[in-house]
Design a protein around this motif. Structure first.
Motif, PDB file in Angstrom:
ATOM      1  N   VAL A 108       0.812  -1.213   0.000  1.00  0.00           N
ATOM      2  CA  VAL A 108       0.000   0.000   0.000  1.00  0.00           C
ATOM      3  C   VAL A 108       0.841   1.255   0.000  1.00  0.00           C
ATOM      4  N   GLY A 109       0.445   2.140  -0.881  1.00  0.00           N
ATOM      5  CA  GLY A 109       1.070   3.455  -0.955  1.00  0.00           C
ATOM      6  C   GLY A 109       0.153   4.460  -0.300  1.00  0.00           C
ATOM      7  N   ILE A 110       0.717   5.569   0.116  1.00  0.00           N
ATOM      8  CA  ILE A 110      -0.122   6.578   0.733  1.00  0.00           C
ATOM      9  C   ILE A 110       0.279   7.932   0.192  1.00  0.00           C
ATOM     10  N   ASN A 127       1.145   5.219  -9.394  1.00  0.00           N
ATOM     11  CA  ASN A 127       2.364   4.638  -9.925  1.00  0.00           C
ATOM     12  C   ASN A 127       2.219   4.257 -11.390  1.00  0.00           C
TER      13      ASN A 127
ATOM     14  N   GLU B  98       6.284  11.541   5.013  1.00  0.00           N
ATOM     15  CA  GLU B  98       5.446  11.538   3.814  1.00  0.00           C
ATOM     16  C   GLU B  98       5.476  12.899   3.144  1.00  0.00           C
ATOM     17  N   ARG B 102       6.934  13.353  -0.575  1.00  0.00           N
ATOM     18  CA  ARG B 102       6.039  13.762  -1.652  1.00  0.00           C
ATOM     19  C   ARG B 102       6.522  15.057  -2.290  1.00  0.00           C
ATOM     20  N   SER B 107       7.149   8.749  -4.433  1.00  0.00           N
ATOM     21  CA  SER B 107       5.906   8.132  -3.979  1.00  0.00           C
ATOM     22  C   SER B 107       6.247   7.324  -2.733  1.00  0.00           C
ATOM     23  N   VAL B 108       5.356   7.315  -1.767  1.00  0.00           N
ATOM     24  CA  VAL B 108       5.697   6.624  -0.537  1.00  0.00           C
ATOM     25  C   VAL B 108       4.746   5.489  -0.233  1.00  0.00           C
ATOM     26  N   GLY B 109       5.350   4.373   0.089  1.00  0.00           N
ATOM     27  CA  GLY B 109       4.586   3.205   0.499  1.00  0.00           C
ATOM     28  C   GLY B 109       4.685   3.079   2.001  1.00  0.00           C
ATOM     29  N   ILE B 110       3.739   2.376   2.590  1.00  0.00           N
ATOM     30  CA  ILE B 110       3.793   2.207   4.035  1.00  0.00           C
ATOM     31  C   ILE B 110       3.489   0.761   4.362  1.00  0.00           C
TER      32      ILE B 110
END
Lengths: 348, 348
Positions: A108-110, A127, B98, B102, B107-110
């Motif tokens: 999961v990305g946020i 993405n 984040e 950004r 792009s950030v995943g968690i």
DNA sequence: CTGAAAGCGCTAACAG
DNA sequence: CTGTTAGCGCTTTCAG
């Protein structure tokens, strides 16, 4: 000296992690067979399967999700669009979504929406075109993002309220906080309060928010006066400011708040105004955020199952992406009034 | 009937979003030129550039990040490993990370770590071998994850404390809460309290946690008795349980807590024990979480700049990934004691 | 300044 | 059951 096409020069041992080809070569099978073992889809003889798994372990091979996705493998990633994760509701919903997604094998990305963020750049956060998305749309920024999403992206959303008109969107979930607000209001009226004032959180729509509506429903049904809702924000400070002047009026004996943070501010304003809670004034919140049980006085509030909502939202998305195999969408709990110390009988 | 290799049959207008080839074809240039325009790296004549941009807009083309990354483009994604985002510190740090990521175009995943999650599956959470990672390692689960990360992944971490031995890890950031704890303790002693009790949060290391150490430092330096630290958890409830029996002892007049939630529980226990805050008992928290200013009484606490720490952590990672172009790592604020209503002079 | 070619690591057809 | 052949959409060489 011959060199097979795919092999990089032996004397340049670049520390590149093992690929599916490396596994195939060492195991003495085709690259495709390795793929089959990984995905478990097609049948592979027990002997080869074991050998391949063995080599995978030896080499420490890990599939590259990017390549899997690019090659048209099943979608196994979601991006969550949300605004202000400092708020309890959004944060808890996010937790539920993340947990459910991770359990189902999704990464999961946020991406956090800013109040200012326009519609144009929403698609750029994904993405790839068409990536699966979940939106936490409790506030205006979330709703706008939801609306700005290109039509071809598979999306599920947690929203503040059911769509204003037309049929329900099958890819949206929400909590029935209208009924809950009505219930809380009736509870206060039942305690003998002549009416109930309401401090509202900002609305995500032009229509009347659910909580406000439920509160009005209950007052009207009981034939009580319906005061103007007091516009609040999300913070304790805004709750404090919203009611500061109001509390001088001793005929105000019950205040329902759009969330627990507002209630916190209201309680402080009450203290400063010399009002006793609950003897003098009853305060009820919304959300049952973690501190509320330990406040002084502890807060009567409506417990909302945000985590369950988040899990359900992912469940919905999962079914949308893979109707065949996705499990049933899990249910979430109904809102529930938790009575604590901050509410009591109306003063005589 | 002939079909050109790359074009799908015209009569099956699959809604596939525009690729770089489509743009190139329509603009009448090579696919490579489009790539150049997108990345702005190499020089392209102003005329072609304009035309390409025009077509990009017309077609609504969006680059596919997966393909970019797979083809060896620069790393533009991070995944954050964290445990329990319900805690204020972790949540705020995550927000900082984040936001910074950004802003820098990442792009950030968690991925949330569970208490039970073993080391083995950590690498599997990454989208590809070698993906960039940030770890929020304030607790044991985070520290273990950090340790379990394969050596080849570029990582930066926000940790509870500087490494026990050896030199500082240049890719880790932390808050100087040892000094802050000492400061808060001195503040209480200065108020006339004979000693200060401490309710500890769980430690991430076998060594003495920073906050505990700072508290002891200050007591020792002042020649005061050093009580056993009271083991707490993260929740108000654990704070409540930790001190319930202790508060019967009226000689206990000052309690420092490892976080604000613990302090909340301690204040409730105090109320139940008939102790007045701050007349009878001073309580000081740690974190300055949002509600603390509005509690009853409002909480004296140590403000920690978690968001700044998160931003700095990303800054570090950015420099690690791209030492040439990454901006300087932003500074974060020093811990600061915020004096409010919950602390006061020792009772006479 | 621009184009052509060769993959990145993997999955989806098809063959055998 | 297994191997072969095409690409997925893009960036990197390398030639013009």
């Amino acid at each position: 000296m011959e060199v097979t096409g795919h092999m990089p020069a032996q004397d340049a041992p670049r520390a590149r992690s093992a690929s599916i080809w490396d596994v195939a070569r060492v195991a003495g099978v085709s690259q495709q067979t390795v793929s089959r073992v990984i995905n478990g889809k097609a049948r592979v003889s027990e002997a080869t399967r074991a050998r391949v798994l063995q080599v995978i372990a030896e080499l420490g091979y890990r599939p590259n999700r990017l390549a899997q996705a690019l090659a048209g493998g099943p979608v196994r990633s979601v991006t969550v669009l949300t605004s202000d994760t400092a708020l309890y509701g959004a944060a808890a919903t996010l937790r539920g979504m993340e947990e459910a997604a991770r359990t189902a094998g999704f990464s999961v990305g946020i991406s956090v929406l800013e109040r200012t963020s326009g519609q144009a750049d929403i698609a750029l956060r994904l993405n790839r075109p068409g990536e699966a998305v979940m939106v936490i749309a409790f506030d205006d920024a979330g709703v706008r993002a939801l609306r700005a999403l290109p039509a071809d992206v598979p999306v599920a959303a947690a929203v503040e309220r059911r769509p204003d008109d037309g049929p329900d969107d099958p890819w949206q979930v929400w909590l029935d906080d209208r009924a809950a607000a009505a219930h809380a209001t009736r509870y206060l009226l039942g305690l003998g309060h002549r009416t109930v004032h309401y401090v509202a959180i900002p609305s995500s729509t032009s229509a009347l928010p659910q909580r406000t509506q439920g509160w009005q429903d209950a007052l009207r049904a009981a034939g009580r006066p319906v005061p103007e809702p007091l516009p609040g924000g999300w913070s304790p400070r805004s709750g404090y400011l919203a009611v500061r002047s109001l509390l001088a009026d001793r005929s105000v004996t019950a205040v329902l708040c759009g969330n627990d943070d507002l209630a916190l501010g209201v309680m402080r304003a009450a203290r400063e105004a010399g009002r006793d809670i609950p003897g003098d004034l009853s305060v009820v919140g919304f959300d049952d955020s973690p501190p509320s049980a330990y406040l002084n006085p502890s807060l009567t509030t409506v417990r909302l199952d945000f985590e369950g909502l988040g899990r359900a939202c992912f469940g919905l998305l999962h079914r949308r992406l893979d109707p065949q195999n996705a499990p049933a969408v899990p249910a979430w709990s109904e809102p529930e009034l938790i009575v604590r110390e901050s509410s009591g009988p109306a003063p005589a």
